[in-house]
Design an enzyme around this catalytic site. Structure first.
Site, PDB file in Angstrom:
ATOM      1  N   GLY A 350       1.015  -1.134   0.127  1.00 44.06           N
ATOM      2  CA  GLY A 350       0.215   0.185  -0.198  1.00 44.06           C
ATOM      3  C   GLY A 350       1.366   1.180  -0.082  1.00 44.06           C
ATOM      4  O   GLY A 350       0.513   1.914  -0.984  1.00 44.06           O
ATOM      5  N   GLU A 373       9.048   8.165 -29.077  1.00 41.48           N
ATOM      6  CA  GLU A 373      10.324   8.087 -29.945  1.00 41.48           C
ATOM      7  C   GLU A 373      10.596   6.701 -30.182  1.00 41.48           C
ATOM      8  O   GLU A 373      11.068   5.858 -30.558  1.00 41.48           O
ATOM      9  CB  GLU A 373      11.617   8.252 -28.561  1.00 41.48           C
ATOM     10  CG  GLU A 373      11.680   9.202 -28.055  1.00 41.48           C
ATOM     11  CD  GLU A 373      11.783  10.408 -28.728  1.00 41.48           C
ATOM     12  OE1 GLU A 373      12.383  10.819 -30.605  1.00 41.48           O
ATOM     13  OE2 GLU A 373      11.705  11.680 -28.329  1.00 41.48           O
TER      14      GLU A 373
END
Length: 399
Positions: A350, A373
Site C-alpha cells: 500500500g 520515440e
C-alpha cells in the site's frame, strides 16, 4: 580488443580511469545536489504546483558548469566535453537515478549542427549557452510512430514558405522559443525527398497549447496557420528533412533506455532496503521466495538492458550503423523499466501506491517510455523487418 592466449580474444568491459572518474563525479553531484530536492518536488506536485522552478535547474546547471560539466556530448569547438555516445549513456544512467528533471547544460539537439553559419549564430550557439530553447516537432494527430504520414504542408511564396498544420505531443513545446518543424514540401515524393525541416521562431506566429497527461511529462500541441518562414530558415536542404528527423530520433533510442536503467536501479535498491524491514506473518518479507524472485528477476533484466544499451551507444560512437541495436535497446529498456517499477510497487504494498513515496510517480512517468520515440510495436516491427529482409543476421557479433 586486447588479445589473450593464442587463438583467444579478451573483451574488456571495464571503464578507463577517466571514465570511472566522470561517472563517479556525476553520481556524487546527483546524490549531493539533486536528490535532496526530491521531497520538495513531491510536496509541490501534491499541491498542484510545478515540481521544481526553472531557476533552480538553471542554478544546478551553473554549479555543474563551474565544476567542469558542460556540454556532455557537445563538440569541443563549441565549448563542450564531447564525451561520446558511451559516456553520454552512462551519464544518462546516473541522472536517471532521480526523478528531479535535471540534465547537464551546454547541449543542443544533434541536428542543429546541420545549421548554416548564420543559423548557428542565431539558433545553435544560443541554445548551447541556454539562452534559447528548442523543440522538435514531427508527430501529428494522424502521424505518430508512422512519421512518413505527416500532413503539415509548407508552400513556397516568393522567397518564403507558408507552413500550415498541427503537431502534437511535442516535448518542450510550451516553453520553446523556436521549433524544428517538419513539413511536406513535395507531396509526390513524401518522405523520400519531399519533407523539409524549418527553424521557426515563436514570434513568427505558431501557437502552443499544453496537453494534460497521466505523468509529469508536459507536451504541447503546436498550430501553424500559414506561418511565414524565410527561405534562409530551412535546416539542411529542401526535401532532405526526413533523414534529419531519423537522426534526431535515433539518438533518443539509446539515451532513453539509459535513463530508465538509472531509475530502475534506484527503485530496485529501494526494494532491497525495504524488504528486510517489512514483516508479514512474523517474518521479514525478504525471507519469502516470492519477494526474492522479484528482486532477482529485476536485477537480471536491468543488467541485460544495460549491456544492450551500451552496445548500441558503442556502435554509435564507432560510426557503425546502430539503428537495429538501438531499437533493441529501446524496446528492452522500456519494457524492463515498467516491469521493475511494477514489482517494486508491489513489494512496498500500500505504501508504494501512495504519493508519500516516489514509486507511483515513477510508475506513471516510466509508462511513457513504451510510447514516445517509437512505440514498442514500432520497435518490434523494425527488428522483425530487419531480420526477415536480411538487413541484419543472427550471430553477427562484431559486425
Amino acid at each position: 580488443m586486447p588479445s589473450g592466449r593464442k587463438g583467444q580474444t579478451m573483451v574488456d568491459f571495464s571503464l578507463s580511469t577517466e571514465e570511472r572518474q566522470i561517472r563517479d563525479t556525476v553520481r556524487a553531484f546527483i546524490t549531493k545536489e539533486v536528490m535532496p530536492l526530491e521531497q520538495e518536488v513531491l510536496r509541490n506536485e501534491r499541491a498542484g504546483r510545478p515540481g521544481v522552478a526553472p531557476e533552480v535547474i538553471a542554478e544546478l546547471r551553473a554549479k555543474a558548469r563551474r565544476s567542469g560539466f558542460w556540454g556532455v556530448n557537445t563538440p569541443e569547438e563549441y565549448g563542450g566535453m564531447d564525451l561520446g555516445a558511451v559516456m553520454s549513456a552512462i551519464i544518462a544512467m546516473e541522472t536517471g537515478r532521480t526523478f528531479v528533471p535535471f540534465s547537464f547544460g551546454g547541449s543542443a539537439d544533434n541536428i542543429l549542427y546541420a545549421c548554416t553559419d548564420e543559423q548557428k549564430r542565431q539558433y545553435l550557439l544560443p541554445t548551447i549557452e541556454g539562452e534559447r530553447r528548442s523543440c522538435f516537432a514531427i508527430t501529428e494527430p494522424g502521424a505518430g510512430s508512422d512519421a512518413r504520414n505527416i500532413r503539415t504542408r509548407a508552400v513556397r511564396d516568393g522567397d518564403d514558405w507558408l507552413i500550415t498544420g498541427e503537431k502534437t505531443f511535442i516535448t518542450g513545446g510550451n516553453e520553446a522559443d523556436f521549433v524544428m518543424v517538419f513539413a511536406v514540401t513535395d507531396p509526390d515524393k513524401g518522405a523520400d525527398g519531399g519533407v523539409t525541416c524549418f527553424l521557426v521562431d515563436r514570434d513568427m506566429g505558431w501557437k502552443s497549447e499544453p496537453i494534460a497527461t497521466m505523468g509529469q511529462w508536459g507536451p504541447a500541441s503546436l498550430v501553424f496557420d500559414e506561418v511565414r518562414v524565410p527561405g534562409r530558415n530551412v535546416l539542411g536542404e529542401v526535401g532532405k528533412g526526413f533523414a534529419l528527423a531519423m537522426r534526431w530520433i535515433g539518438q533518443g533510442r539509446y539515451l532513453i533506455p539509459a535513463r530508465a536503467i538509472g531509475s530502475a536501479e534506484r527503485m530496485l535498491q529501494m526494494a532491497i532496503d525495504y524488504a528486510p524491514t517489512r514483516h508479514s506473518m512474523g517474518r521479514p518479507i525478504a525471507d519469502y521466495q516470492a519477494i526474492q524472485w522479484q528482486i532477482a528477476d529485476s536485477q537480471v533484466e536491468i543488467e541485460s538492458a544495460k549491456w544492450l544499451t551500451l552496445y548500441a551507444a558503442w556502435r554509435v560512437q564507432q560510426g557503425l550503423d546502430a539503428r537495429h541495436a538501438s531499437s533493441i535497446a529501446k524496446l528492452n529498456g522500456a519494457v524492463m523499466a515498467n516491469q521493475v517499477v511494477d514489482r517494486v510497487l508491489q513489494i512496498h504494498g500500500g505504501m508504494g501506491y501512495t504519493k508519500e513515496l516516489p514509486i507511483e510517480r515513477w510508475y506513471r512517468e516510466l509508462r511513457l517510455l513504451r510510447i514516445f520515440e517509437g512505440t514498442d510495436e514500432i520497435q518490434r516491427r523494425t527488428i522483425a523487418r530487419n531480420l526477415l529482409k536480411g538487413h541484419v543476421r543472427l550471430g553477427g557479433i562484431g559486425e
